[in-house]
Every structure is written in C-alpha cells, then in structure tokens.
Design a protein around this motif. Structure first.
Motif, PDB file in Angstrom:
ATOM      1  N   THR A 198       0.875  -1.160  -0.120  1.00 13.57           N
ATOM      2  CA  THR A 198       0.014  -0.038   0.085  1.00 13.57           C
ATOM      3  C   THR A 198       0.858   1.353  -0.069  1.00 13.57           C
ATOM      4  O   THR A 198       0.659   2.275  -0.690  1.00 13.57           O
ATOM      5  CB  THR A 198      -0.900   0.190   1.232  1.00 13.57           C
ATOM      6  N   HIS A 201       2.137   2.143  -3.361  1.00 14.56           N
ATOM      7  CA  HIS A 201       0.629   2.533  -4.499  1.00 14.56           C
ATOM      8  C   HIS A 201       0.319   3.877  -3.845  1.00 14.56           C
ATOM      9  O   HIS A 201      -0.126   4.706  -4.831  1.00 14.56           O
ATOM     10  CB  HIS A 201      -0.342   1.559  -4.261  1.00 14.56           C
ATOM     11  N   LEU A 202       0.459   4.236  -2.626  1.00 14.67           N
ATOM     12  CA  LEU A 202      -0.186   5.383  -2.274  1.00 14.67           C
ATOM     13  C   LEU A 202       0.716   6.604  -2.967  1.00 14.67           C
ATOM     14  O   LEU A 202       0.410   7.713  -3.181  1.00 14.67           O
ATOM     15  CB  LEU A 202      -0.006   5.454  -0.675  1.00 14.67           C
ATOM     16  N   PHE A 231      -7.317   1.098  -4.623  1.00 13.65           N
ATOM     17  CA  PHE A 231      -7.315   1.407  -3.267  1.00 13.65           C
ATOM     18  C   PHE A 231      -8.911   1.056  -2.718  1.00 13.65           C
ATOM     19  O   PHE A 231      -9.146   0.296  -1.848  1.00 13.65           O
ATOM     20  CB  PHE A 231      -7.111   2.715  -2.978  1.00 13.65           C
ATOM     21  N   ASP A 232      -9.897   1.406  -3.572  1.00 16.63           N
ATOM     22  CA  ASP A 232     -11.097   0.935  -3.263  1.00 16.63           C
ATOM     23  C   ASP A 232     -11.376  -0.388  -3.167  1.00 16.63           C
ATOM     24  O   ASP A 232     -12.086  -0.873  -2.309  1.00 16.63           O
ATOM     25  CB  ASP A 232     -12.034   1.649  -4.285  1.00 16.63           C
ATOM     26  N   LEU A 235      -7.124  -2.155  -0.988  1.00 14.38           N
ATOM     27  CA  LEU A 235      -6.238  -1.630  -0.014  1.00 14.38           C
ATOM     28  C   LEU A 235      -7.072  -0.918   1.308  1.00 14.38           C
ATOM     29  O   LEU A 235      -6.421  -1.108   2.241  1.00 14.38           O
ATOM     30  CB  LEU A 235      -5.293  -0.702  -0.672  1.00 14.38           C
ATOM     31  N   ILE A 236      -8.182  -0.582   1.023  1.00 16.45           N
ATOM     32  CA  ILE A 236      -8.970  -0.020   2.030  1.00 16.45           C
ATOM     33  C   ILE A 236      -9.860  -0.916   2.842  1.00 16.45           C
ATOM     34  O   ILE A 236     -10.690  -1.347   1.971  1.00 16.45           O
ATOM     35  CB  ILE A 236      -9.936   1.186   1.730  1.00 16.45           C
ATOM     36  N   LEU A 243      -5.876   0.327   6.405  1.00 15.08           N
ATOM     37  CA  LEU A 243      -5.278   0.094   5.076  1.00 15.08           C
ATOM     38  C   LEU A 243      -4.826  -1.332   5.314  1.00 15.08           C
ATOM     39  O   LEU A 243      -4.252  -1.907   6.223  1.00 15.08           O
ATOM     40  CB  LEU A 243      -4.074   0.717   4.732  1.00 15.08           C
ATOM     41  N   ALA A 266      -3.366   8.538   4.001  1.00  6.28           N
ATOM     42  CA  ALA A 266      -4.115   7.968   2.777  1.00  6.28           C
ATOM     43  C   ALA A 266      -5.528   8.846   2.786  1.00  6.28           C
ATOM     44  O   ALA A 266      -6.289   8.905   1.801  1.00  6.28           O
ATOM     45  CB  ALA A 266      -4.216   6.604   2.972  1.00  6.28           C
ATOM     46  N   LEU A 270      -5.604  10.313  -0.772  1.00  2.00           N
ATOM     47  CA  LEU A 270      -6.798   9.835  -1.686  1.00  2.00           C
ATOM     48  C   LEU A 270      -7.815  10.634  -2.303  1.00  2.00           C
ATOM     49  O   LEU A 270      -8.106  10.708  -3.413  1.00  2.00           O
ATOM     50  CB  LEU A 270      -7.013   8.400  -1.445  1.00  2.00           C
TER      51      LEU A 270
END
Length: 408
Positions: A198, A201-202, A231-232, A235-236, A243, A266, A270
């Motif tokens: 994560t 990716h963030l 993320f949706d 990862l969340i 996360l 995040a 995001l």
C-alpha cells in the motif's frame, strides 16, 4: 444562531487563525534548518545524514527519497513564499538529481549514491521513482522548467513499462538496476517481502496526481483512476477501518499490521487525488473513505494527543513509539475530516497533534523535529536529517494547514 453558538464560532475562528499563524512560522523554521545544516558544500547536494545535534556524517550515502523530498518541499514552499532562497535550494536538489541519480543506461533513478555522487545502490525501488516524479512535478509547477517535466514523464514510462502488473493490476515493488526480478523487494528492513504494498501504491498515485496538476493528460488521468480503483477494491479495509499494507501479486492480504500514520495520510491524500482529476464518481466515494480511515487512525491516538506508530492485532502488540511523521499527517488528515463533516472531534484531533508536536517532537534547542519519542518520552536518537528523515511530512503539514484555513 443564538449568542452561545456565535461565541463558540468566534472561539473556533480564533483558534484556526492562531493555528495558521503558528504553522506559518514553523514552516519557515523547518526550511531554515534544512538550508543551514544539510547543504554539502564539499561534494554537492545535501548530506546523507545529520545527527540530532546537527553534526553531518560526511560519509553517509545519499538517497533518492531524501533528495526528491527536499526538491518537493522547497519547490512547494517557493510557490507560496516567493523566497529566492527556497528556489535556490529546490534548484540545488533538482540539479543534483539530474547529475547523479538518473540512470542513463537503463532508465529510472538509482536508490542511492555515495558521498561523491557515484551510484551505490542501483536497484529500481518504485517508491523512489514515485517520489522523484512528485518532486519534479512540483519543481515544474514552480519554475516551468521543461527538463523537469520531461524526466518526470520518462519516469512514469519506466514505471508503466516495468512495474505495472498487466494481468492483476497494480505495481510490483522493486527490480534490479536492469529491471530484472529481485528476491528481496523490501523498501526497508522492517517491511514484509511482498510484491505489492500500500505504501508504494499511495506514493505512486500521489506522484501521478501531482504530475497531472502540472501537465494534465487523458492517459495520466486514466492511470490515476485505476490506482484509486485499486485502493477501493483491495487496499482500504472497510471492516477494520485500516489499510491492508502488504499483498502478494494476486492481492491476497499477507499482513494484519496497522499503520496509523499511513491510515490518516491516505485518508486525505486519496480524496485529494480524486478531486485533482475531477473524477466525480470517486470524489464523494473517497470523501467517505477519508472519514472511515480517519476513524481508524483515531484508534492510535494516545491521551496526550500523540499518535502511536503501529499496532499488530494478531499479537495485540502496540509499537509504543510516536514518530514525527504520523503527527504531521494527523494534523492534515483530521483537519480534512473536520472540513468534511463539521464534527469538532476531528478538529480537536488536529489541534492536539500539533500541540503534541510542540511539546514533544519539535527540537527547540537544535531545530527541526526529532525522529520521535519512546513510550516514556525519551527522544529516539536517530537522524534529524537522513535517508528517511526529510522535510516532506512536516513542511507539507504546515503548507496544507495554511492553505486550508486560508481558503476555508
């Protein structure tokens, strides 16, 4: 509105103005520190390490993350201050990256160079490429220097060519200098050795969004949308409000570790990425995620207002340290949650984080912020400036608070 309501509103307004005034001064203090103590006048660029007592280690390696974050911080500050010294430091970072970190043979940027600027670790850590894009985009926004934009786009091409998982989506963590696979993909010794994280990716989506602000293209917008979807979807964690930090290439969760700092970072970041590309489908969606993650991060707030580092639910083990960077992200993330909801508890979390910084994290003798403190408030004796300790989190917190209070 009755008199009590008006009085409460006035008190809140005064607190916000005071908050803005304090972080404006703090931003100048942070930038002055980095301008005074970190410049390597012998070998160029910046020292790879400076101790808590402001003594440089002239033999320490110099990392792409440190240099990219300095580039971002001083570029972002210059856009607000119009201070020629801020531009001078940003340009120093920009020139050093161009001269010493760009891999002209294989593309991308080196992970580190030695004190003389020669390649030390040539591995392609995607996190490092992302931060370089982030800094270059900010420098371009402040200067319109075309080379910065060109290199940033070349780094995007390198990430998309070598790191993108075309089958499962997302990005593989790291590669050898020549982009061959690696057995050890870890960003640092404390991380799990997994192909997708994560954290990386963030910072890819953060970098791409900043580049989109500098130079918007439909192709880049599509990449940002894809990252927000990741993320949706993966990862969340809506159940835990945290996360998922480490995954294999098939997005199977490989760790239950909770990082309160990454949660609150995040939360606002995001949402901002969705708003930068004006993607209406996700703008409201990630505002909801911002509250969800803020609530999860709030589980890490201690009674003194500081945020603990990490928690491992499987072992019921709290890492009883309070590092500086999660406090900076808490200042932004909880202020953002208050702006979204009007719920005063979030504003108090933001103000408490800043109060904690002033009381325990800010070094009033030698300048800047300590790495952090232990459970008993002893200072963690790590770099004041170094491979990971950079002016990015705290300067960004100041800039964000200033902007958000200024514009309401």
């Amino acid at each position: 509105m009755n008199n009590a309501g008006l009085q409460k509103q006035e008190i809140q307004h005064d607190r916000l103005i005071h908050y803005k005034e304090e972080v404006t001064l703090e931003l100048q203090s942070i930038l002055t520190y980095w301008s005074k103590y970190t410049l390597d006048l012998e070998h160029g660029g910046f020292y790879g390490s400076v101790s808590n007592s402001n003594r440089p280690d002239k033999t320490a390696p110099k990392g792409i993350v440190l240099n990219s974050r300095i580039l971002w911080s001083f570029s972002a500050a210059f856009s607000v201050s119009n201070n020629s010294l801020h531009l001078e430091i940003a340009t120093r970072a920009f020139d050093y990256i161009l001269q010493h970190f760009i891999d002209k043979e294989y593309g991308g940027v080196y992970w580190s160079v030695d004190t003389n600027g020669k390649m030390m670790e040539g591995r392609k850590q995607i996190y490092g490429l992302a931060f370089c894009i982030y800094g270059l985009a900010e420098y371009y926004k402040s200067t319109k220097e075309e080379i910065a934009l060109t290199i940033a786009n070349q780094l995007v091409d390198s990430i998309e060519k070598h790191s993108l998982d075309k089958e499962k989506g997302g990005y593989i963590e790291a590669f050898a200098r020549d982009w061959q696979p690696l057995n050890d993909l870890r960003l640092s010794d404390k991380d799990d050795n997994e192909k997708k994280t994560t954290n990386t990716h963030l910072h890819i989506v953060e970098a791409y969004a900043n580049l989109y602000q500098a130079s918007p293209t439909p192709a880049l917008r599509e990449k940002i949308i894809n990252l927000l979807e990741i993320f949706d979807r993966y990862l969340i964690n809506r159940k835990t409000k945290h996360l998922n930090l480490f995954m294999d290439e098939r997005w199977q969760i490989k760790s239950t570790l909770q990082s309160f700092g990454h949660d609150i970072e995040a939360a606002w970041l995001l949402q901002e990425c969705a708003e930068i590309i004006n993607y209406k489908l996700y703008m409201d969606h990630f505002r909801e995620h911002a509250i969800l993650l803020a609530d999860g991060a709030a589980q890490g707030i201690d009674t003194d207002g500081g945020m603990w580092y990490e928690y491992e639910p499987k072992k019921e083990q709290l890492i009883r340290e309070k590092h500086s960077w999660p406090q900076a992200e808490a200042m932004i993330g909880f202020l953002n949650a208050w702006q979204l909801t009007g719920n005063e508890k979030y504003l108090l979390h933001s103000l408490d984080a800043w109060a904690f910084v002033k009381e325990h994290i800010k070094d009033r003798v030698n300048g800047e912020w300590f790495w952090g403190i232990y459970d008993g408030y002893e200072v963690i004796e790590k770099d004041k400036a170094g491979f990971w300790k950079c002016p990015y989190h705290n300067s960004r917190a100041c800039l964000e608070i200033m902007k958000r209070i200024e514009h309401g």
